[in-house]
Design an enzyme around this catalytic site. Structure first.
Site, PDB file in Angstrom:
ATOM      1  N   CYS A  46      26.087  26.896 104.926  1.00 16.04           N
ATOM      2  CA  CYS A  46      25.892  27.940 104.149  1.00 16.04           C
ATOM      3  C   CYS A  46      24.531  28.581 104.540  1.00 16.04           C
ATOM      4  CB  CYS A  46      25.747  27.609 102.638  1.00 16.04           C
ATOM      5  SG  CYS A  46      25.722  25.515 102.177  1.00 16.04           S
ATOM      6  N   GLU A  67      27.872  25.179  93.946  1.00 14.79           N
ATOM      7  CA  GLU A  67      26.226  25.749  95.548  1.00 14.79           C
ATOM      8  C   GLU A  67      27.305  27.477  95.902  1.00 14.79           C
ATOM      9  OE1 GLU A  67      24.932  26.850  98.775  1.00 14.79           O
ATOM     10  OE2 GLU A  67      25.511  25.067  98.949  1.00 14.79           O
TER      11      GLU A  67
END
Length: 515
Positions: free
Chosen positions: A320, A286
């Site tokens: 994020c 990720e």
């Protein structure tokens, strides 16, 4: 009887008892600051001369802990232990592995405020952000335990007369978990327990900025009954320990959360087959995002402004999933921009230990320097509406910053800043807004604020992100409700907290018997 999964409720800090309990937890954590923490290899505590010093980003002089630092030799020792432990841990019943997660979740729930208070100090998280991080860690344990119980007998497949076919999942091997500092409990715990509950053994290399919370979690797993050697805690340098373990022929998979550049480096290195390696390594990654909120002319403009502010500046934009791009249809551009500036000016920036603080510091000096450099770029690329100042004299504080009239291809609209900076760009119409929304190399989160059903349906089809939200902000995915993970350079399209995440940590086996 296992109860159906429900997410852990967040703490209501307007209730005085909760507020007092959290203040007590902060005092408890403060009383333990500055301790030394060892590595954990095969259940043994290993102390090294070289240390990772974890500091409070809101107060650089405050040492959270001094953590022993692994080197290649200790990483090799940990690998041998994990490789040996895999032989028997992989044969442990899934029910027993799930039970450890349930027990660990119960322990963390009892000590919830303590873990949250530690993150206030170690990660600079304000109360609500820290509380949500701990709740998410509990959710991952509860959810993945239940998912393993669902998957333990495999999936039905067809059989012909005189034949029985079985399709089931087996563990992979030794996993290297490289966890981030921005969700130092939730993502660290989630990636670790997903690997463990599926029958793998783990080498945990937490982020060097937040190693103490990871050590405390390793202790929780021990208390919950995880046998020695199954999880090995080895913080260390990415260039030394990280590369060594990614390259290691006995590493079966790497679970990484972090930056695009490091993710690409890991993906490249993991692809190389080393002498003695008899498999292709799996990488679960990720890797961040450049996330946009699109506001249509038929939007609730107050909702739009509040969603942008919360998503851009929650935890100082260090998610994020954070909104760093506001893409506004020209009809309502000025109204939304002006309201966002008004709301941003009201935000309180300061010590996250103070309950009234909305936004604390950024994580460290290098993050501070990088964000301040991007703010200088932003001054050339757009119109500074508010913020733009930083102060790193005591901690790493940056004011929430809004830039207007930015070209969709400008650097601050394309590159991940990972700080409290949002850039506004004007779209001619909704189609143009979607085109802009998709024009980065990332594809993690996005949101659309609109009352127009046709436009929402169009976005559902065309807005190319892994997590798309309508009429809300683009942060705050809940385990089991909004499985999380993105497309393109945001990672390997895995969905943490989703029904197919555990399968990434296993391999399928088919057994066919004739009779």
């Amino acid at each position: 009887m296992v109860q159906p999964y429900k997410h852990e409720p967040l703490t209501d800090f307007t209730v005085e008892a909760n507020r007092k309990a959290f203040e007590e937890a902060l005092k408890k954590v403060e009383a333990e600051l500055g301790k030394d923490y060892p590595l954990i290899i095969g259940g043994e505590r290993v102390t090294t001369d070289e240390k990772i010093v974890s500091i409070n980003p809101a107060n650089k002089t405050e040492v959270i802990g001094r953590v022993s630092k692994a080197n290649k030799e200790l990483a090799e020792k940990a690998m041998k232990v994990a490789d040996e432990a895999f032989k028997w841990w992989s044969k442990t019943k899934p029910e027993a592995r799930a039970d450890i997660l349930f027990r660990a979740a119960a322990i963390v729930r009892r000590r919830k405020h303590e873990f949250s208070a530690l993150m206030v100090k170690e990660a600079g998280k304000p109360w609500k952000e820290a509380d949500a991080d701990t709740a998410e860690a509990i959710d991952f344990m509860e959810y993945y335990a239940r998912q393993m119980l669902k998957l333990k007998d495999g999936v039905p497949v067809e059989s012909r007369p005189g034949e029985t076919n079985r399709f089931f999942y087996i563990p992979l091997g030794v996993g290297v978990v490289i966890s981030p500092w921005n969700f130092p409990f939730a993502i660290m715990a989630g990636t670790t327990v997903a690997s463990l509950v599926t029958g793998n053994t783990v080498l945990l290399k937490p982020a060097s900025a937040t190693p103490v919370v990871a050590y405390k979690f390793a202790e929780v797993l021990e208390e919950a009954g995880l046998p020695a050697g199954v999880l090995n805690y080895i913080p260390g340098s990415g260039a030394e320990v990280g590369d060594y373990l990614v390259d290691h022929p006995r590493t079966r998979f790497i679970s990484f959360t972090g930056s695009r550049d490091v993710g690409i480096r890991i993906y490249e290195r993991a692809a190389k087959v080393h002498p003695g390696q008899i498999w292709l390594k799996r990488v679960i990654a990720e890797m961040g995002g450049k996330d946009g909120i699109v506001v249509d002319k038929e939007a609730d403009l107050e909702l739009a402004a509040q969603s942008i502010v919360a998503s851009a500046f929650g935890f100082s934009g260090q998610k994020c999933s954070a909104c760093s791009r506001a893409i506004i249809v020209e009809d309502v551009y000025d109204q939304v921009l002006n309201r966002v500036v008004e709301l941003t000016k009201q935000l309180k920036v300061g010590d996250p230990a103070d309950q009234s603080t909305f936004m604390g510091p950024v994580i460290d000096q290098s993050a501070y320097n990088k964000i301040m450099e991007y703010i200088e770029i932003g001054k050339k690329e757009g119109r500074l509406m508010t913020g733009g100042e930083g102060d790193d004299s005591k901690g790493f504080f940056i004011q929430p910053t809004v830039f207007a009239d930015v070209d969709p291809n400008a650097r601050i609209m394309q590159e991940e800043i990972f700080g409290p900076v949002v850039a506004f760009t004007k779209a001619k119409d909704f189609d143009h807004a979607l085109e802009i929304a998709n024009n980065t190399e990332y594809g993690l989160t996005g949101a659309v604020i609109s009352r127009n059903r046709a436009n929402l349906e169009k976005a559902r089809e065309e807005f190319h992100v892994g997590n798309l939200y309508f009429n809300r902000g683009c942060t705050g995915a809940i385990v089991g409700y909004q499985p999380f993970g993105g497309f393109n350079m945001s990672g390997t399209d895995s969905k943490a907290g989703g029904p197919d995440y555990l399968i990434l940590h296993m391999q399928a086996k088919t057994v066919s018997e004739m009779f």
